[in-house]
Write a protein that holds these residues in place. Structure first.
Motif, PDB file in Angstrom:
ATOM      1  N   GLU A  24      11.434   4.078   1.267  1.00 32.36           N
ATOM      2  CA  GLU A  24      10.309   3.369   1.884  1.00 32.36           C
ATOM      3  C   GLU A  24      10.785   2.085   2.565  1.00 32.36           C
ATOM      4  N   LYS A  27      12.592   3.049   5.803  1.00 34.16           N
ATOM      5  CA  LYS A  27      11.644   3.400   6.859  1.00 34.16           C
ATOM      6  C   LYS A  27      10.960   2.160   7.430  1.00 34.16           C
ATOM      7  N   VAL A  55      14.473   9.007   8.921  1.00 31.08           N
ATOM      8  CA  VAL A  55      13.492   8.427   9.837  1.00 31.08           C
ATOM      9  C   VAL A  55      12.797   9.508  10.666  1.00 31.08           C
TER      10      VAL A  55
END
Length: 69
Positions: A24, A27, A55
């Motif tokens: 997370e 990203k 990604v």
């Protein structure tokens, strides 16, 4: 078997390189637009190609499915 989530994915694999939280964060770094794949890869200790796969949704699409114990 995959559709029934009987396979290991993400953190459940013995040789995983990133936790769900790290994915997370990775990203989010890429979404900010200020970091290249190589810079993100160096920050997390993985390859730039793995960053690209994550990604673009080819790896670690969703959080790890954890079975109830």
């Amino acid at each position: 078997m995959v559709s029934k989530k009987r396979h290991r994915n993400g953190e459940l694999k013995e040789n995983h390189k990133l936790t769900d939280d790290q994915v997370e964060d990775l990203k989010a770094m890429k979404a900010s637009g200020t970091f290249t794949n190589k810079e993100v890869a160096n920050a997390f200790g993985v390859s730039a190609s793995l960053v690209s796969l994550i990604v673009n949704g080819h790896r670690r699409k969703e959080a790890t499915f954890k079975r109830a114990a």
